[in-house]
Design an enzyme around this catalytic site. Structure first.
Site, PDB file in Angstrom:
ATOM      1  CG  ASP A 195      20.591  31.549  41.836  1.00 48.51           C
ATOM      2  OD1 ASP A 195      20.929  30.373  42.066  1.00 48.51           O
ATOM      3  OD2 ASP A 195      21.393  32.437  41.479  1.00 48.51           O
ATOM      4  CG  HIS A 245      18.597  21.422  44.577  1.00 51.86           C
ATOM      5  ND1 HIS A 245      18.685  22.723  44.123  1.00 51.86           N
ATOM      6  CD2 HIS A 245      19.819  20.865  44.354  1.00 51.86           C
ATOM      7  CE1 HIS A 245      19.907  22.933  43.636  1.00 51.86           C
ATOM      8  NE2 HIS A 245      20.615  21.818  43.780  1.00 51.86           N
ATOM      9  CG  LEU A 255      -0.778  29.959  37.365  1.00 46.09           C
ATOM     10  CD1 LEU A 255      -0.481  31.455  37.302  1.00 46.09           C
ATOM     11  CD2 LEU A 255      -0.200  29.391  38.655  1.00 46.09           C
TER      12      LEU A 255
HETATM   13  C1  IPE Z   1      20.197  30.118  36.956  1.00 46.86           C
HETATM   14  O1  IPE Z   1      20.849  29.868  38.157  1.00 46.86           O
HETATM   15  C2  IPE Z   1      19.405  28.926  36.539  1.00 46.86           C
HETATM   16  C3  IPE Z   1      18.289  28.564  37.396  1.00 46.86           C
HETATM   17  C4  IPE Z   1      17.863  29.230  38.436  1.00 46.86           C
HETATM   18  C5  IPE Z   1      17.600  27.370  37.023  1.00 46.86           C
HETATM   19  P1  IPE Z   1      22.382  29.434  38.198  1.00 46.86           P
HETATM   20  O2  IPE Z   1      22.721  29.309  39.637  1.00 46.86           O
HETATM   21  O3  IPE Z   1      22.584  28.255  37.343  1.00 46.86           O
HETATM   22  O4  IPE Z   1      23.079  30.682  37.512  1.00 46.86           O
HETATM   23  P2  IPE Z   1      24.577  31.192  37.587  1.00 46.86           P
HETATM   24  O5  IPE Z   1      25.458  30.029  37.249  1.00 46.86           O
HETATM   25  O6  IPE Z   1      24.812  31.679  38.997  1.00 46.86           O
HETATM   26  O7  IPE Z   1      24.643  32.309  36.614  1.00 46.86           O
HETATM   27  C1  IPE Z   2      19.003  27.251  42.086  1.00 51.97           C
HETATM   28  O1  IPE Z   2      19.856  27.152  43.174  1.00 51.97           O
HETATM   29  C2  IPE Z   2      18.618  25.896  41.525  1.00 51.97           C
HETATM   30  C3  IPE Z   2      19.208  25.618  40.217  1.00 51.97           C
HETATM   31  C4  IPE Z   2      20.008  26.389  39.544  1.00 51.97           C
HETATM   32  C5  IPE Z   2      18.881  24.333  39.624  1.00 51.97           C
HETATM   33  P1  IPE Z   2      21.419  26.916  43.016  1.00 51.97           P
HETATM   34  O2  IPE Z   2      21.650  25.443  43.025  1.00 51.97           O
HETATM   35  O3  IPE Z   2      21.956  27.625  41.841  1.00 51.97           O
HETATM   36  O4  IPE Z   2      21.944  27.541  44.363  1.00 51.97           O
HETATM   37  P2  IPE Z   2      23.232  28.438  44.581  1.00 51.97           P
HETATM   38  O5  IPE Z   2      23.193  29.536  43.560  1.00 51.97           O
HETATM   39  O6  IPE Z   2      24.415  27.550  44.388  1.00 51.97           O
HETATM   40  O7  IPE Z   2      23.104  28.951  45.975  1.00 51.97           O
HETATM   41 MG    MG Z   3      22.715  29.491  41.575  1.00 52.97          MG
END
Ligand code: IPE
Ligand code: IPE
Ligand code: MG
Length: 244
Positions: free
Chosen positions: A22, A39, A133
């Site tokens: 995240d 990303h 792995l």
């Molecule tokens: C959780 O992250 C899902 C992934 C890392 C793929 P999100 O960014 O979607 O989660 P919330 O919305 O903050 O809970």
């Molecule tokens: C994690 O990063 C990737 C996915 C959930 C696909 P985020 O896109 O959730 O990044 P933040 O949480 O908005 O910083």
């Molecule tokens: Mg996120």
């Protein structure tokens, strides 16, 4: 006589590390970049983490790449994410396969474009005999949906007379989940400072250790991975038993 070879301390490292990757969006925003750039940088962190997992002798690595709720994001971001996934499965997975990585996918893969589904299936088949792995990628994954699907399957088996409801125990149910035949995660790690599961491995995390780090996923690498393992090694796991 005591056999010293057997008395050697065994490694206490986690066999299965699961990561909620995240913080890509915040990483990009802090640099004035579009979320897609975060990303892209996140894919680099995946590469570093795979290397770190192999280096530290972890045998299962699960990466939460896309949740079933992430479909709620704007279409340009979904396009950026699926584009990266397409590139990753086409170019990286064959290389990973050559390096002994076995791929498993959990989640509603049929929600992705057909070419991605085909590439995933091919990579799973091509790497099926690898043992260095086990890489599990959670794609359009949601734990509640996974549990409901397992319950539905159990109900169908019972109605068909193939399952005695009294025989439905934890082990049987676990085998109906997407993670059947996979060990439960020992360590669940989440980056970016958030301290929640966001619908990840709800059943399987019953006795997992949790490590949360403020590091944003694109900044994650070997040092952070090693730090999480060190934190894990300081935990005392009891599984409900008496403290040792
Ligand atoms: C959780 O992250 C899902 C992934 C890392 C793929 P999100 O960014 O979607 O989660 P919330 O919305 O903050 O809970
Ligand atoms: C994690 O990063 C990737 C996915 C959930 C696909 P985020 O896109 O959730 O990044 P933040 O949480 O908005 O910083
Ligand atoms: Mg996120």
């Amino acid at each position: 006589m005591v056999d010293l070879a057997i008395a050697e301390p065994v490694s206490t490292g986690p066999a299965h590390v699961a990561i909620i990757m995240d913080g890509n969006g915040r990483w990009a925003a802090s640099r004035g970049l579009p979320r897609a750039a975060g990303h892209r940088a996140g894919v680099e962190a995946v590469r570093r983490t795979l290397e770190a997992a192999v280096k530290h002798g972890v045998s299962w690595l699960t990466l939460y790449a896309f949740s079933s709720e992430n479909w709620r994001r704007p279409s340009d971001e979904i396009q950026a994410l699926t584009g990266l996934l397409r590139r990753f499965v086409r170019s990286e997975l064959s290389e990973l396969g050559r390096n002994g990585v076995r791929l498993h996918v959990i989640g509603e893969r049929n929600r992705f474009d057909a070419d991605i589904q085909t590439a995933l299936a091919e990579a799973e088949a091509a790497t099926a005999s690898n043992t260095k792995l086990n890489l599990v990628i959670a794609l359009s994954y949601g734990a509640r949906a996974e549990i409901v699907a397992a319950a539905q399957l159990a109900a169908k088996l019972a109605v068909a007379g193939k399952l005695d409801p009294d025989k439905l125990d934890e082990a049987y149910f676990a085998n109906l989940l997407a993670t059947a035949a996979m060990p439960d995660p020992d360590l669940i790690l989440r980056t970016s400072g958030e301290q929640r599961l966001s619908n990840f491995l709800l059943w399987q995390s019953a006795y997992a250790e949790f490590v949360f780090t403020d590091v944003l996923w694109p900044d994650f690498g070997e040092a952070e991975f090693a730090q999480a393992l060190a934190e894990f090694s300081r935990r005392e796991r009891r599984f409900g038993a008496r403290p040792s």
